[in-house]
Design a protein around this motif. Sequence first.
Motif, PDB file in Angstrom:
ATOM      1  N   ARG A  95      -0.925  -2.895  -6.248  1.00 41.46           N
ATOM      2  CA  ARG A  95      -1.889  -2.967  -7.351  1.00 41.46           C
ATOM      3  C   ARG A  95      -2.227  -1.603  -7.937  1.00 41.46           C
ATOM      4  NH1 ARG A  95      -5.799  -7.900  -5.391  1.00 41.46           N
ATOM      5  NH2 ARG A  95      -4.124  -9.422  -5.304  1.00 41.46           N
ATOM      6  N   ARG A  96      -1.836  -0.556  -7.252  1.00 44.11           N
ATOM      7  CA  ARG A  96      -2.069   0.802  -7.765  1.00 44.11           C
ATOM      8  C   ARG A  96      -0.815   1.387  -8.400  1.00 44.11           C
ATOM      9  NH1 ARG A  96      -6.095   0.010  -4.457  1.00 44.11           N
ATOM     10  NH2 ARG A  96      -8.035   1.129  -4.642  1.00 44.11           N
ATOM     11  N   GLY A  97       0.147   0.522  -8.704  1.00 45.49           N
ATOM     12  CA  GLY A  97       1.303   0.966  -9.470  1.00 45.49           C
ATOM     13  C   GLY A  97       2.475   1.485  -8.663  1.00 45.49           C
ATOM     14  N   CYS A  98       2.679   0.930  -7.488  1.00 39.05           N
ATOM     15  CA  CYS A  98       3.834   1.313  -6.674  1.00 39.05           C
ATOM     16  C   CYS A  98       4.759   0.116  -6.490  1.00 39.05           C
ATOM     17  CB  CYS A  98       3.385   1.786  -5.291  1.00 39.05           C
ATOM     18  SG  CYS A  98       2.358   3.262  -5.315  1.00 39.05           S
ATOM     19  N   ARG A  99       6.019   0.387  -6.359  1.00 36.38           N
ATOM     20  CA  ARG A  99       7.009  -0.624  -5.988  1.00 36.38           C
ATOM     21  C   ARG A  99       7.170  -0.507  -4.484  1.00 36.38           C
ATOM     22  NH1 ARG A  99       9.393  -5.263  -7.650  1.00 36.38           N
ATOM     23  NH2 ARG A  99      11.589  -5.366  -7.139  1.00 36.38           N
ATOM     24  N   VAL A 100       6.634  -1.456  -3.740  1.00 38.15           N
ATOM     25  CA  VAL A 100       6.585  -1.376  -2.286  1.00 38.15           C
ATOM     26  C   VAL A 100       7.738  -2.164  -1.675  1.00 38.15           C
ATOM     27  CG1 VAL A 100       5.233  -1.949  -0.228  1.00 38.15           C
ATOM     28  CG2 VAL A 100       4.089  -1.078  -2.277  1.00 38.15           C
ATOM     29  N   TYR A 101       8.433  -1.503  -0.767  1.00 31.41           N
ATOM     30  CA  TYR A 101       9.477  -2.135   0.039  1.00 31.41           C
ATOM     31  C   TYR A 101       8.987  -2.098   1.480  1.00 31.41           C
ATOM     32  CZ  TYR A 101      12.468  -1.471  -4.007  1.00 31.41           C
ATOM     33  OH  TYR A 101      12.985  -1.501  -5.270  1.00 31.41           O
ATOM     34  N   ALA A 102       8.932  -3.249   2.112  1.00 33.47           N
ATOM     35  CA  ALA A 102       8.441  -3.343   3.486  1.00 33.47           C
ATOM     36  C   ALA A 102       9.479  -4.076   4.333  1.00 33.47           C
ATOM     37  CB  ALA A 102       7.104  -4.071   3.518  1.00 33.47           C
ATOM     38  N   PRO A 103      10.484  -3.340   4.794  1.00 31.17           N
ATOM     39  CA  PRO A 103      11.499  -4.009   5.616  1.00 31.17           C
ATOM     40  C   PRO A 103      10.973  -4.307   7.019  1.00 31.17           C
ATOM     41  CG  PRO A 103      11.934  -1.654   5.560  1.00 31.17           C
ATOM     42  CD  PRO A 103      10.769  -1.912   4.609  1.00 31.17           C
ATOM     43  N   ALA A 104      11.408  -5.424   7.557  1.00 32.79           N
ATOM     44  CA  ALA A 104      11.201  -5.675   8.979  1.00 32.79           C
ATOM     45  C   ALA A 104      12.291  -4.864   9.671  1.00 32.79           C
ATOM     46  CB  ALA A 104      11.330  -7.154   9.286  1.00 32.79           C
TER      47      ALA A 104
END
Length: 146
Positions: free
Chosen positions: A70-79
Amino acid sequence: MATFLRVPSPPKPTPVAPRRSADDLKWHNVEVQGRRASYGVGGDGPPVVFLHGWALGSHAYKRSLRRLTRRGCRVYAPALPGFAGTADLPRQAMSISGYAAWVNDFLTVVGVVEPVLVIGHSFGGGVAITLAHDFRDRVRYGVLMN
């Protein structure tokens, strides 16, 4: 003549914006190093890679990940390998360097080409440091948490 008592109406509730899902990431599966990998991705903006701690998985960090999206980042959260639907690393690659190489390959598979902000918690912090050391062009900034 009848007297009527005027009773004020109850206050109208303040409208509240509809609440979004607790998990703003969309979950996918890809193949990394010939093995199945599960990851969440969401948001638009500069790439952020979140590396979870040992035995926790990205779902434990939903609020933090949501805030980043929501603060303008493209988040990648791999397991990371061995957790939450991602296959284990081969035995000979089971090391911090092996995990960092896996993250590097993961970023290639999902199409991240620019340097990332890598955030690592606990075990993920060790992987983040090694990623920054071994793959210098991949990491722009690092944040370590314990």
